[in-house]
Design an enzyme around this catalytic site. Structure first.
Site, PDB file in Angstrom:
ATOM      1  N   SER A  97     -13.839  24.853 -14.484  1.00 17.53           N
ATOM      2  CA  SER A  97     -13.611  24.460 -13.092  1.00 17.53           C
ATOM      3  C   SER A  97     -12.323  23.650 -12.926  1.00 17.53           C
ATOM      4  O   SER A  97     -11.809  23.062 -13.881  1.00 17.53           O
ATOM      5  CB  SER A  97     -14.792  23.628 -12.579  1.00 17.53           C
TER       6      SER A  97
HETATM    7  N1  SAM Z   1     -19.072  23.564 -16.326  1.00 16.63           N
HETATM    8  C1  SAM Z   1     -18.177  24.556 -16.874  1.00 16.63           C
HETATM    9  C2  SAM Z   1     -17.014  23.961 -17.589  1.00 16.63           C
HETATM   10  O1  SAM Z   1     -16.859  22.728 -17.578  1.00 16.63           O
HETATM   11  O2  SAM Z   1     -16.274  24.739 -18.192  1.00 16.63           O
HETATM   12  C3  SAM Z   1     -17.719  25.563 -15.848  1.00 16.63           C
HETATM   13  C4  SAM Z   1     -18.790  26.446 -15.476  1.00 16.63           C
HETATM   14  S1  SAM Z   1     -18.395  28.015 -14.825  1.00 16.63           S
HETATM   15  C5  SAM Z   1     -17.702  27.637 -13.296  1.00 16.63           C
HETATM   16  C6  SAM Z   1     -20.083  28.493 -14.459  1.00 16.63           C
HETATM   17  C7  SAM Z   1     -20.901  28.779 -15.690  1.00 16.63           C
HETATM   18  O3  SAM Z   1     -22.259  28.942 -15.286  1.00 16.63           O
HETATM   19  C8  SAM Z   1     -20.506  30.070 -16.386  1.00 16.63           C
HETATM   20  O4  SAM Z   1     -20.220  29.831 -17.723  1.00 16.63           O
HETATM   21  C9  SAM Z   1     -21.758  30.942 -16.239  1.00 16.63           C
HETATM   22  O5  SAM Z   1     -21.973  31.824 -17.331  1.00 16.63           O
HETATM   23  C10 SAM Z   1     -22.836  29.905 -16.121  1.00 16.63           C
HETATM   24  N2  SAM Z   1     -24.085  30.373 -15.485  1.00 16.63           N
HETATM   25  C11 SAM Z   1     -24.243  31.241 -14.454  1.00 16.63           C
HETATM   26  N3  SAM Z   1     -25.547  31.398 -14.174  1.00 16.63           N
HETATM   27  C12 SAM Z   1     -26.226  30.610 -15.040  1.00 16.63           C
HETATM   28  C13 SAM Z   1     -27.613  30.345 -15.237  1.00 16.63           C
HETATM   29  N4  SAM Z   1     -28.564  30.936 -14.501  1.00 16.63           N
HETATM   30  N5  SAM Z   1     -27.968  29.471 -16.206  1.00 16.63           N
HETATM   31  C14 SAM Z   1     -27.015  28.871 -16.980  1.00 16.63           C
HETATM   32  N6  SAM Z   1     -25.690  29.103 -16.841  1.00 16.63           N
HETATM   33  C15 SAM Z   1     -25.300  29.945 -15.880  1.00 16.63           C
END
Ligand code: SAM
Length: 247
Positions: A97
């Site tokens: 992000s």
């Molecule tokens: N917090 C992260 C970082 O600091 O790099 C950025 C996160 S990215 C915007 C969103 C993440 O949420 C992705 O890696 C995606 O695979 C994960 N994601 C999506 N749906 C999810 C779920 N149901 N449970 C866990 N992770 C999930």
């Protein structure tokens, strides 16, 4: 013969010193870029004050942002962009992000040193590391196994012993470690996941983007009181990747 060994040893020493100097210069360069990132975040916070109500973020959150080496959480090809105030691609088509959003979500969560936090969406592990600077323990769930593994390795390499990562669907939370003082979701949900509300301590905060996959999303701060009453406040229009999973 002896002279040859001596000159080889001297060359090896010179190379070692040059390598160490180059590494030191790169560290200094990254530290300088990190400071520039903080300035960019401060500017963006001021510009979004009308939405968020914040003209500046707390010193502790800015210090955490100034401590975590974001360049360690991005793909090597994007290392030179690590301290730009922008999201960047990571493996599996996901993103790390934007620093502004990481800082703002951290501020909205109001983490305390004794807090145990749940993060849904580990991604690169960067947000978890920022939270780990401010809290007792962070449990983080990532649905893409490859990302969970690489984030756990990065966090371990950087000695973030107070972060535990597992692969799985974070919609269900992590009941074994509940209740949590705060929960942060870094992917956009279509609605508030009931399991996360149930796993929040009374008075704790859930910070979560909610909205349609390619449509309007807003960053919400949700609180559940001891009577189970839910209050929610919209802070900012945002654009996140979707919270996936079979439901
Ligand atoms: N917090 C992260 C970082 O600091 O790099 C950025 C996160 S990215 C915007 C969103 C993440 O949420 C992705 O890696 C995606 O695979 C994960 N994601 C999506 N749906 C999810 C779920 N149901 N449970 C866990 N992770 C999930």
């Amino acid at each position: 013969m002896v002279l040859r060994y001596v000159s080889r040893a001297v060359i090896a020493c010179v190379l070692l010193v040059l390598t160490a100097l180059a590494a030191g210069a790169e560290d200094d360069d990254m530290a300088g870029r990190r400071q520039a990132m903080l300035e960019a975040v401060r500017d963006s916070v001021r510009q979004s004050e009308d939405y968020t109500g914040y003209s500046e973020l707390s010193e502790k959150v800015m210090n955490a942002m100034g401590t975590v080496p974001r360049d360690e959480f991005v793909l090597p090809a994007y290392r030179h962009l690590a301290y730009r105030n922008t999201p960047l691609p990571i493996e599996a088509g996901q993103t790390i992000s934007q620093p502004l959003i990481v800082a703002l979500m951290t501020e909205l969560l109001e983490p305390q040193p004794t807090d145990v936090i749940l993060e849904v969406g580990t991604g690169s592990g960067y947000q978890a590391a920022v939270l780990a600077e401010l809290t007792q323990h962070v449990y983080s769930i990532e649905i893409v196994e490859e990302l969970a593994t690489s984030a756990a390795q990065t966090l371990q390499r950087l000695n973030y012993d107070n972060v535990t990562v597992r692969a799985g669907d974070g919609y269900a939370g992590w009941p074994e470690h509940a209740p949590f003082d705060g929960i942060i979701v870094t992917a956009a949900a279509e609605h508030l996941p009931p399991p996360l509300l149930e796993q929040l301590k009374p008075g704790g905060k859930l910070v979560i983007p909610v909205g349609e996959e390619h449509g309007y999303q807003e960053l919400l701060v949700v609180e559940v009181n001891a009577a189970g009453e839910i209050s929610r406040e919209s802070k900012l229009p945002v654009r996140f990747v979707p919270l996936t999973g079979d439901r």
